[in-house]
Design an enzyme around this catalytic site. Structure first.
Site, mmCIF file in Angstrom:
data_model
loop_
_atom_site.group_PDB
_atom_site.id
_atom_site.type_symbol
_atom_site.label_atom_id
_atom_site.label_comp_id
_atom_site.label_asym_id
_atom_site.label_seq_id
_atom_site.Cartn_x
_atom_site.Cartn_y
_atom_site.Cartn_z
ATOM 1 N N SER A 205 3.174 -9.373 7.095
ATOM 2 C CA SER A 205 3.383 -7.919 7.185
ATOM 3 C C SER A 205 2.214 -7.205 6.523
ATOM 4 O O SER A 205 1.163 -7.801 6.279
ATOM 5 C CB SER A 205 4.715 -7.548 6.532
ATOM 6 O OG SER A 205 5.048 -6.208 6.821
ATOM 7 N N ASN A 206 2.365 -5.921 6.234
ATOM 8 C CA ASN A 206 1.303 -5.147 5.563
ATOM 9 C C ASN A 206 1.940 -4.145 4.606
ATOM 10 O O ASN A 206 3.161 -4.067 4.502
ATOM 11 C CB ASN A 206 0.409 -4.463 6.608
ATOM 12 C CG ASN A 206 1.215 -3.557 7.512
ATOM 13 O OD1 ASN A 206 1.803 -2.575 7.058
ATOM 14 N ND2 ASN A 206 1.277 -3.879 8.798
ATOM 15 N N HIS A 207 1.105 -3.343 3.953
ATOM 16 C CA HIS A 207 1.596 -2.472 2.871
ATOM 17 C C HIS A 207 2.156 -1.135 3.345
ATOM 18 O O HIS A 207 2.473 -0.271 2.526
ATOM 19 C CB HIS A 207 0.463 -2.189 1.882
ATOM 20 C CG HIS A 207 0.038 -3.383 1.099
ATOM 21 N ND1 HIS A 207 0.879 -4.035 0.248
ATOM 22 C CD2 HIS A 207 -1.136 -4.062 1.064
ATOM 23 C CE1 HIS A 207 0.244 -5.053 -0.300
ATOM 24 N NE2 HIS A 207 -0.983 -5.098 0.188
ATOM 25 N N ALA A 272 1.837 0.830 11.350
ATOM 26 C CA ALA A 272 0.815 -0.186 11.090
ATOM 27 C C ALA A 272 1.309 -1.476 11.736
ATOM 28 O O ALA A 272 1.977 -2.292 11.097
ATOM 29 C CB ALA A 272 0.611 -0.369 9.597
#
Ligand code: CTP
Length: 394
Positions: A205-207, A272
């Site tokens: 995943s991402n932030h 995102a």
């Protein structure tokens, strides 16, 4: 949105929910509103006038005979909006029947501005046909009657009758003051990260927190749009009045976007989305064995790029570009390759911009070659700047 310059009359009746009016008053003042409080004679039994006077910075209007005889008329002319929270069964009944026996009921009759009512009472009182009829009468008068919440009541009963939470009332007030520039428009927003499963317990995943997209959805709703928010995994709460479609992976996001895209007037892609996903998802938890471990990844579908290919001429399509270098050059490439009307550029080199912050600093690059750089602002203000740009393109 800011309520700076807005004049709000806050009526507080005698109800245990009056303690929540203190919090509402605080929120209104924080948003920049000027507030004058009116109480009924028995409100003092729950919350003292000094509390309201101190927080509002204005004297409390409580007795018809303790001021100039025409004070209620002046107050009625002063406000841009009158909010009665909590509104007891008794006061609602008086409003419905034009009874004028205290400061609050007198100002209600004299008020030229719109009136918002937040009822609060016990379950059986609100369900009584008399109260139902009276609230219906207030709606017929053009008053905005907010729905009561359901849950634990001060009497110990469970059910309908709770005053809406101060944040919900604030949201209704901000809705009221937002110009309805997107009335009748359908808006789809993608937001948050995606999660790409590796096995049943792990993912890539991402932030992204989804805050920017959630702020866009909230502002679009306040401007009168019908909003659908395609939201990746996040714990950030979503505001009421928005249809939220929860998704997990890039593939889910593509399916949800394709389902909704055709019906939209405006689409803003702030999510995102992962660019790569594990080629094989293990059905069982992967055990640690070898010293090194490699995950093979496959490119995901570009959701925005896919939708951009079938964009209709009357649809406004907006993308985001989060860059760390050659920002404008990269953003212009995305603008062209994804067939966008404009792209919102964030640079991770700007302090306070990008993931997880409550602020953002953006530059908008449009298909007509214009570039507009904005200051660092709250994500709510940034959302309004973006939507104002959308309105230019409609
Ligand atoms: N986007 C998307 N689906 C993807 C990747 C991106 O819908 N699989 C959208 C994003 O929501 C954003 C825009 O495309 O509006 C640009 O995303 P970004 O991650 O900045 O760029 P990419 O197209 O992924 O290109 P790169 O990662 O090479 O910068």
């Amino acid at each position: 949105m800011s309520l700076a310059g807005k004049k709000i009359i806050l009526g507080v009746t005698a109800s245990i929910a009056a303690y929540k009016s203190v919090l509402l008053l605080r929120l209104l003042i924080k948003q920049g509103a000027e507030v004058k409080v009116i109480v009924t004679p028995a409100t003092e039994k729950f919350v003292g006038e000094l509390t309201f006077a101190s927080l509002s910075g204005n004297p409390v209007f409580s007795g018809l005979w303790s001021h100039e005889w025409s004070a209620h008329v002046e107050m009625g002319l002063w406000g841009d909006l009158m909010v009665v929270a909590p509104a007891s069964a008794n006061t609602i009944a008086k409003f419905a029947n034009g009874i004028c026996d205290n400061a609050l009921t007198a100002v209600y009759l004299a008020a030229k501005c719109p009136v918002m009512i937040a009822p609060a009472m016990d379950r059986d009182m609100i369900l009584h046909p008399a109260t139902q009829k009276n609230t219906e009468t207030l709606r017929e008068y053009g008053n905005i009657v907010l729905p009561t919440g359901t849950g634990y009541l001060a009497s110990g009963l469970q059910g309908q009758g709770r005053m809406p939470e101060p944040e919900e009332i604030l949201e209704a007030i901000e809705d009221f003051f937002s110009p309805k520039l997107l009335a009748g428009k359908k808006v789809m927003i993608t937001a948050g990260p995606t999660q790409e499963a590796i096995d049943p317990v792990r993912y890539l995943s991402n932030h992204s927190s989804g805050k920017m997209g959630i702020a866009l959805a909230q502002e679009a709703k306040r401007m009168g749009a019908e909003v659908v928010l395609l939201l990746g995994p996040t714990s950030v709460p979503t505001p009421p009045g928005i249809k939220v479609v929860r998704i997990a992976s890039a593939k889910d996001m593509l399916i949800a976007a394709q389902t909704h895209a055709d019906a939209q007037d405006i689409m803003i892609y702030s999510a995102a989305v992962a660019d790569y996903t594990p080629t094989i998802v293990s059905e069982t938890k992967i055990k640690k064995k070898t010293e090194e471990f490699t995950i093979e990844l496959t490119k995901t579908a570009d959701v925005l790029g896919t939708i951009g290919k079938t964009k209709k001429p009357n649809q406004v399509l907006v993308g985001f570009a989060l860059e760390t270098d050659h920002e404008e050059e990269n953003a212009r490439k995305k603008l062209a390759s994804k067939n966008l009307d404009f792209v919102v550029l964030n640079s991770l080199r700007d302090k306070g911009a990008g993931f997880a912050h409550d602020t953002n600093k953006i530059t908008i690059l449009d298909k007509n070659g214009n570039t507009i750089a904005f200051e660092l602002k709250s994500k709510q203000e940034v959302a309004r700047d973006i939507l104002n740009k959308v309105i230019e393109f409609l």
